[in-house]
Design a protein around this motif. Structure first.
Motif, PDB file in Angstrom:
ATOM      1  N   TYR A  32       0.834  -1.213   0.000  1.00 43.82           N
ATOM      2  CA  TYR A  32       0.000   0.000   0.000  1.00 43.82           C
ATOM      3  C   TYR A  32       0.863   1.255   0.000  1.00 43.82           C
ATOM      4  O   TYR A  32       0.609   2.209  -0.712  1.00 43.82           O
ATOM      5  N   ASP A  35       3.140   1.513  -3.383  1.00 41.85           N
ATOM      6  CA  ASP A  35       2.436   1.334  -4.649  1.00 41.85           C
ATOM      7  C   ASP A  35       2.714   2.412  -5.700  1.00 41.85           C
ATOM      8  O   ASP A  35       3.004   2.085  -6.851  1.00 41.85           O
ATOM      9  N   TRP A  74      -5.347  11.039  -7.866  1.00 43.66           N
ATOM     10  CA  TRP A  74      -6.659  11.492  -8.316  1.00 43.66           C
ATOM     11  C   TRP A  74      -6.554  12.849  -8.998  1.00 43.66           C
ATOM     12  O   TRP A  74      -7.543  13.466  -9.336  1.00 43.66           O
TER      13      TRP A  74
ATOM     14  N   ASP B  67     -12.369  12.306  -4.100  1.00 37.54           N
ATOM     15  CA  ASP B  67     -11.515  11.679  -5.114  1.00 37.54           C
ATOM     16  C   ASP B  67     -10.385  10.875  -4.475  1.00 37.54           C
ATOM     17  O   ASP B  67     -10.023   9.804  -4.970  1.00 37.54           O
ATOM     18  N   GLN B  70     -11.794   7.643  -3.331  1.00 38.08           N
ATOM     19  CA  GLN B  70     -12.003   6.768  -4.486  1.00 38.08           C
ATOM     20  C   GLN B  70     -10.674   6.175  -4.957  1.00 38.08           C
ATOM     21  O   GLN B  70     -10.596   5.007  -5.322  1.00 38.08           O
ATOM     22  N   TYR B  71      -9.638   7.015  -4.903  1.00 37.75           N
ATOM     23  CA  TYR B  71      -8.314   6.555  -5.327  1.00 37.75           C
ATOM     24  C   TYR B  71      -7.797   5.469  -4.389  1.00 37.75           C
ATOM     25  O   TYR B  71      -7.254   4.459  -4.847  1.00 37.75           O
ATOM     26  N   MET B  73      -9.608   3.431  -2.723  1.00 39.98           N
ATOM     27  CA  MET B  73     -10.399   2.222  -2.927  1.00 39.98           C
ATOM     28  C   MET B  73     -10.038   1.479  -4.214  1.00 39.98           C
ATOM     29  O   MET B  73     -10.085   0.260  -4.261  1.00 39.98           O
ATOM     30  N   SER B  74      -9.681   2.218  -5.265  1.00 37.27           N
ATOM     31  CA  SER B  74      -9.483   1.513  -6.535  1.00 37.27           C
ATOM     32  C   SER B  74      -8.120   1.745  -7.167  1.00 37.27           C
ATOM     33  O   SER B  74      -7.733   1.013  -8.080  1.00 37.27           O
ATOM     34  N   GLY B  75      -7.365   2.730  -6.687  1.00 37.24           N
ATOM     35  CA  GLY B  75      -6.101   3.020  -7.338  1.00 37.24           C
ATOM     36  C   GLY B  75      -4.877   2.457  -6.643  1.00 37.24           C
ATOM     37  O   GLY B  75      -3.891   2.123  -7.283  1.00 37.24           O
ATOM     38  N   TRP B  80      -8.268  -0.873  -0.598  1.00 35.45           N
ATOM     39  CA  TRP B  80      -9.578  -1.371  -0.182  1.00 35.45           C
ATOM     40  C   TRP B  80      -9.470  -2.109   1.152  1.00 35.45           C
ATOM     41  O   TRP B  80     -10.357  -2.042   1.998  1.00 35.45           O
TER      42      TRP B  80
END
Lengths: 163, 219
Positions: A32, A35, A74, B67, B70-71, B73-75, B80
């Motif tokens: 994590y 990454d 993002w 954002d 979201q990042y 969770m999926s990036g 997650w």
């Protein structure tokens, strides 16, 4: 084998299960954290910069520019790039495509027609029409877009590679 | 070799005494209900670690909060998992702390000499709920936004000082960037500090008094 006491069994079980939980959470945690550093994908593309038919004069730099969008996490950032196309002869493949990013500290160089040099406004550097350093601090000549092609419609495209 | 190093350290740190008084202290006959306090402590530490990891990517700003979640969770690899543990751990912690309180109440463990342990425990429950309330806003999605709108509105119904409380919680009359920022500060600095301090006092008292025995028929 000596009899395993209830207490020792419980101890061993706690260490074992604890270790299992620790590893199954600890290893993903490291992944994590590191990454973003592992995202080694280089982005490359053919970028159309103009019709070759519009660049008729020989030895005259025709400026062009394009924008690339980078996604970091993002966030999307747009970066402008630019350069000059110089026809060295009538041959449509005899082109010199120079990157206008100064090799010193990345300011954008401008073409000065009177002196026929690329001049950088930041530290007074100048390059000749081939991109070679004439004066100032830049460590190397202006970069070139070495790979280019002309599409069927006559549009000049350069190969751009990020990073 | 290791024995020598250990003996050298032991002579100076006295860890054996610490272990005896902390981990090998005598307990009344074991009962699973008595483990809920330790479970709460474990969950607190787990929430601390996953929370710290989340701040590596999370950004407490209206422009980026949604954002960045979201990042996560999926990036991000295993984002997650980290957020999942934090999310479900939060729910579990409220439940475990609450059942822990019920058990202490049911076994009358709050009586002399453990009244202070109980009072501090009430503070811990309130702080835990505060963590839940402040953390709920941080994803900055519709549910978070409206839950906080309603929650702060309820706080605003207090007579006389209601409006002041509402404005203090929101950092102004409306839910805004200020609300998100102060909920974040409360969630990662103030409330954890309060929790850690109260937990320290709670544990000290438990070690000092030992655990209460399970009430018998005569009690």
């Amino acid at each position: 084998m000596a009899e395993l006491s209830r207490r020792d069994f419980m101890k061993a079980a706690v260490y074992f299960i604890g270790g299992l939980v620790g590893v199954s959470v600890g290893l993903p945690s490291i992944a994590y954290l590191i990454d973003p550093a592992l995202d080694g994908a280089t982005k490359e593309a053919w970028i159309p910069i103009g019709k070759l038919a519009d660049m008729t004069e020989i030895n005259r730099p025709y400026p062009f520019s394009f924008t690339r969008v980078q996604v970091n996490g993002w966030e999307r950032t747009a970066t402008s790039h630019g350069g000059f196309v110089i026809r060295k002869s009538e041959d449509p493949n005899d082109l010199l495509i120079i990157n206008s990013r100064c090799t010193h500290l990345a300011c954008t160089v401008n073409w000065v027609e009177d002196e026929r040099v690329f001049a950088c406004p930041c530290h007074d550097a100048s390059f000749d029409a081939q991109g070679a350093v004439l004066d100032g601090p830049p460590p190397r000549p202006l970069d070139r877009y070495a790979e280019f092609r002309v599409s069927e419609a006559g549009v000049l495209e350069i190969f751009y590679k990020e990073g | 070799m290791w024995k020598k190093i250990f003996a050298w350290l032991e002579e100076r740190l006295g860890l054996n005494d610490l272990q005896k008084s902390l981990l090998e202290r005598p307990e009344p006959k074991g009962n699973w209900w008595n483990t809920l306090g330790s479970a709460s402590l474990f969950l607190f530490i787990l929430q601390g670690f996953t929370g710290i990891f989340l701040t590596v990517y999370y950004t407490p700003s209206p422009d980026h909060a949604y954002d960045s979640v979201q990042y996560i969770m999926s990036g991000v690899a295993f984002g997650w998992l980290v957020r999942g543990i934090h999310h479900w751990g939060a729910t579990l912690m409220v439940i475990v702390v609450f059942i822990h309180m019920l058990r202490v109440f049911a076994t009358a463990s709050f009586k002399y000499p453990r009244e202070l342990t109980w009072i501090i425990g009430v503070g811990l429950l309130v702080a835990t709920l505060g963590m839940g309330f402040t953390g709920y806003l941080l994803p900055w999605n519709q549910r978070a936004y409206w839950a906080t709108t309603v929650g702060t509105q309820i706080a605003g119904t207090v007579p006389l000082i209601g409006e002041f409380i509402l404005k203090t919680l929101r950092g102004g009359p409306d839910l805004s960037a200020l609300t998100l920022q102060r909920f974040f500060a409360g969630h990662i600095w103030m409330l954890p500090l309060v929790l850690a301090g109260l937990i320290g006092a709670h544990l000290y008292l438990i070690i000092r008094h030992g655990e209460s025995h399970w009430p018998k028929k005569e009690d």
